[in-house]
Each structure stands twice: as C-alpha cells, then as structure tokens.
Design a protein around this motif. Sequence first.
Motif, PDB file in Angstrom:
ATOM      1  N   GLN A  21       0.820  -1.183  -0.039  1.00 42.93           N
ATOM      2  CA  GLN A  21       0.029   0.127   0.041  1.00 42.93           C
ATOM      3  C   GLN A  21       0.982   1.243  -0.003  1.00 42.93           C
ATOM      4  O   GLN A  21       0.708   2.207  -0.709  1.00 42.93           O
ATOM      5  CB  GLN A  21      -0.983  -0.174   1.150  1.00 42.93           C
ATOM      6  CG  GLN A  21      -1.919   1.133   1.143  1.00 42.93           C
ATOM      7  CD  GLN A  21      -2.855   0.607   0.195  1.00 42.93           C
ATOM      8  OE1 GLN A  21      -3.915  -0.035   0.002  1.00 42.93           O
ATOM      9  NE2 GLN A  21      -3.091   1.722  -1.050  1.00 42.93           N
ATOM     10  N   ILE A 109      -7.874   6.180  -0.655  1.00 49.50           N
ATOM     11  CA  ILE A 109      -6.886   6.161   0.346  1.00 49.50           C
ATOM     12  C   ILE A 109      -5.874   7.178   0.136  1.00 49.50           C
ATOM     13  O   ILE A 109      -5.052   7.652   1.201  1.00 49.50           O
ATOM     14  CB  ILE A 109      -6.088   4.761   0.254  1.00 49.50           C
ATOM     15  CG1 ILE A 109      -5.576   4.359   1.635  1.00 49.50           C
ATOM     16  CG2 ILE A 109      -5.105   4.784  -0.753  1.00 49.50           C
ATOM     17  CD1 ILE A 109      -5.275   3.024   1.897  1.00 49.50           C
ATOM     18  N   MET A 113      -4.985  12.522  -4.349  1.00 46.64           N
ATOM     19  CA  MET A 113      -5.765  12.482  -5.605  1.00 46.64           C
ATOM     20  C   MET A 113      -7.037  13.120  -5.107  1.00 46.64           C
ATOM     21  O   MET A 113      -7.978  13.710  -5.826  1.00 46.64           O
ATOM     22  CB  MET A 113      -6.145  11.075  -5.816  1.00 46.64           C
ATOM     23  CG  MET A 113      -5.142  10.357  -6.213  1.00 46.64           C
ATOM     24  SD  MET A 113      -4.685  10.362  -8.200  1.00 46.64           S
ATOM     25  CE  MET A 113      -5.576   9.570  -8.758  1.00 46.64           C
ATOM     26  N   GLY A 153      -8.960   0.724 -10.148  1.00 39.30           N
ATOM     27  CA  GLY A 153      -8.478   0.704  -8.718  1.00 39.30           C
ATOM     28  C   GLY A 153      -8.210  -0.385  -8.078  1.00 39.30           C
ATOM     29  O   GLY A 153      -7.206  -0.568  -7.429  1.00 39.30           O
ATOM     30  N   ASN A 156      -4.785  -2.144  -7.746  1.00 42.46           N
ATOM     31  CA  ASN A 156      -3.825  -1.427  -6.778  1.00 42.46           C
ATOM     32  C   ASN A 156      -3.922  -1.767  -5.292  1.00 42.46           C
ATOM     33  O   ASN A 156      -3.063  -1.559  -4.420  1.00 42.46           O
ATOM     34  CB  ASN A 156      -4.123   0.200  -6.985  1.00 42.46           C
ATOM     35  CG  ASN A 156      -3.778   0.577  -8.410  1.00 42.46           C
ATOM     36  OD1 ASN A 156      -2.736   0.516  -8.735  1.00 42.46           O
ATOM     37  ND2 ASN A 156      -4.747   1.121  -8.952  1.00 42.46           N
TER      38      ASN A 156
HETATM   39  C1  LIG Z   1      -5.583   4.501 -11.262  1.00 41.29           C
HETATM   40  S1  LIG Z   1      -6.307   5.290  -9.933  1.00 41.29           S
HETATM   41  C2  LIG Z   1      -7.985   5.349 -10.458  1.00 41.29           C
HETATM   42  C3  LIG Z   1      -8.812   6.670 -10.214  1.00 41.29           C
HETATM   43  C4  LIG Z   1     -10.339   6.694 -10.579  1.00 41.29           C
HETATM   44  N1  LIG Z   1     -11.097   5.452 -10.339  1.00 41.29           N
HETATM   45  C5  LIG Z   1     -10.336   6.619 -12.138  1.00 41.29           C
HETATM   46  O1  LIG Z   1     -10.969   5.625 -12.774  1.00 41.29           O
HETATM   47  O2  LIG Z   1      -9.793   7.816 -12.810  1.00 41.29           O
HETATM   48  C6  LIG Z   1      -6.221   4.189  -8.792  1.00 41.29           C
HETATM   49  C7  LIG Z   1      -6.827   4.736  -7.494  1.00 41.29           C
HETATM   50  O3  LIG Z   1      -6.814   3.715  -6.435  1.00 41.29           O
HETATM   51  C8  LIG Z   1      -6.651   4.422  -5.171  1.00 41.29           C
HETATM   52  N2  LIG Z   1      -6.172   3.348  -4.136  1.00 41.29           N
HETATM   53  C9  LIG Z   1      -5.011   2.479  -4.175  1.00 41.29           C
HETATM   54  N3  LIG Z   1      -5.114   1.788  -3.066  1.00 41.29           N
HETATM   55  C10 LIG Z   1      -6.194   1.888  -2.507  1.00 41.29           C
HETATM   56  C11 LIG Z   1      -6.877   1.301  -1.516  1.00 41.29           C
HETATM   57  N4  LIG Z   1      -6.625   0.585  -0.704  1.00 41.29           N
HETATM   58  N5  LIG Z   1      -8.145   1.945  -0.900  1.00 41.29           N
HETATM   59  C12 LIG Z   1      -8.748   2.948  -1.646  1.00 41.29           C
HETATM   60  N6  LIG Z   1      -8.017   3.444  -2.867  1.00 41.29           N
HETATM   61  C13 LIG Z   1      -7.056   3.097  -3.255  1.00 41.29           C
HETATM   62  C14 LIG Z   1      -5.541   5.388  -5.587  1.00 41.29           C
HETATM   63  O4  LIG Z   1      -5.029   6.373  -4.305  1.00 41.29           O
HETATM   64  C15 LIG Z   1      -5.868   6.028  -7.058  1.00 41.29           C
HETATM   65  O5  LIG Z   1      -6.677   7.135  -6.597  1.00 41.29           O
END
Ligand SMILES: C[S@@+](CC[C@H](N)C(=O)[O-])C[C@H]1O[C@@H](n2cnc3c(N)ncnc32)[C@H](O)[C@@H]1O
Length: 262
Positions: A21, A109, A113, A153, A156
């Motif tokens: 993370q 998280i 962003m 998302g 990740n």
């Molecule tokens: C590729 S971006 C996608 C953003 C948006 N959904 C879009 O389609 O444009 C991935 C997002 O996942 C979030 N993220 C990663 N791990 C996470 C977690 N454990 N819980 C919540 N958000 C998370 C990141 O902070 C990031 O904003």
Amino acid sequence: MPRAPENTHFGFREVPLAHKQTLVDDVFHSVARRYDLMNDLMSGGLHRAWKDALVTTINPPRPKGRPGRLDEKTAQPFALLDVAGGTGDIAFRVIAAGGAGTRATVVDINPDMLEVGRARAAQRGLDVVFVEGNAESLPFPDRSYDAVTIAFGIRNVPRIAAALAEAHRVLRLGGRFLCLEFSTVDVPGLDALYDFYSFNVIPALGRAVAQDAEAYRYLVESIRRFPRPDAFAEMMRTAGFQRVSFQRMTGGIVALHSGWRL
Ligand SMILES: C[S@@+](CC[C@H](N)C(=O)[O-])C[C@H]1O[C@@H](n2cnc3c(N)ncnc32)[C@H](O)[C@@H]1O
C-alpha cells in the motif's frame, strides 16, 4: 517460483504484503496533479468511453432537478459509492446521468488524489462527498449504497478479496457492483502492439508529462499481474456477489465486471 504467503506483487516485483500500500500510495502521490491529463494521453481519450460504458450500465434513475444538487422533494436519492475514486471522474459522470436524484460519495486512500477531485467538483459546482479511506475496510455502514463502483482501482489494492467483501457489505439488497479494470488482450496482432505501446510508449509519456517513468511502469506491470476476467469473476462470487458477469471492451484491453447483492 511460488510466492511466500505473506508476500504479494507490486508490478513485477515481489514485496511484503504490508509494504504494497505504501508503494502504491507513493505512485499516486507522485502522479496526482497530472493524473487526468495522463489518462487522456495514454488512452487517446478511450478511458472516457470505458467510463461512460460503466455509467450506462449503472443507469441511475433520473428525476427532474439540477445535476448533483440534493432536492428535498427527491424521496430516495440514488446512492453511489465510488471506491478508489481518485479525482472523481466516475462520480461526476454518474451525477450527469442521474441528475438531482444522485448522491455520490468518492472514497480513496490517497489525500492528493482526493484534493484534485475536490477542486474539480467545486469547479463543476457538484455536491460530491470525498472521503479518505481504505477499500479493504470501508468507513461506511452495512447496506448503505444502491451501487458501488471501482474503476482502474482494484488492481492497486493489496487485499483484493477484502475489498470485494467490503463492496458487498455496503451494498443494499438489490444493489449492483461494477468494476472497470484493465484486462487481457487476446486478439492476435493487437497483443504485440499493446505490449510495445505499454512497455515503451507509456513510461516515456510518464517521464515527459508526469516526470515519473517508474510510476507508469508500475501501472503497466500491475495490469499484467491482475487476474484474468474469469478468475476475477470467481473472486466476486466468493465475495458473495450473484449474477456475476463481465464484458470485454476494446479487444480485451478493459473488462467491465458486474455482480449483484441479492
Ligand atoms: C488508477 S487510479 C483510478 C482513479 C479513478 N477511479 C479513475 O478511474 O480515474 C487508482 C486509485 O486507487 C486508489 N487506491 C489505491 N489503493 C487503495 C485502497 N487500498 N483503498 C482505496 N483507494 C485506493 C489510488 O489512490 C488511486 O486514486
């Protein structure tokens, strides 16, 4: 070689589960300001069409009123939770489709962003609630949303099964979960082109535009490590979703997964 049980992958690297993370957060901290521009450049604008397909599938009810403003006369607003919603793209699109009857919450998280998302919502005059939180333990009560979405998302998130269980928990009975994610290109010819583009052009774009080639190399590698759509559909069933299905788009570059809480 089999992975040690307490390890996971971060792109093509094996890392301790507990560290993933932090590494992911560093990526999105680094790219937050250029995230939306990079999405357009990398996908040639295609991410907009993929996101629109998700919103069309949700098909939020559309009572009369001003988009994104809660109307007291609207008896039961359609409640959307967009998990890992980052800069708000999905929430804005669902509000545009559903109008005054839609109440959208974005949980992510990464505060960087979310900050970009809040500024974009203010610019558009939209009431979107942005919440800092982890997809693996959502800070919301059981059965509180009509739809839960996650776009680009879930790959990740270190513990995908936990995130799916949480999405299921916060959905109302009869609610729908939709997950848009990069997938597996199976079209001969397109696969080689896609590989070349992914491993050469995207990191170069990342270097030129976001001053971070490594972040974009991770994004490309993480796509390759994500389960195939049938395997992911099985994970959704294990989390409790029913009538699970998926639809490949653009030769399999992306898949839209759907499941219901029934
Ligand atoms: C590729 S971006 C996608 C953003 C948006 N959904 C879009 O389609 O444009 C991935 C997002 O996942 C979030 N993220 C990663 N791990 C996470 C977690 N454990 N819980 C919540 N958000 C998370 C990141 O902070 C990031 O904003």
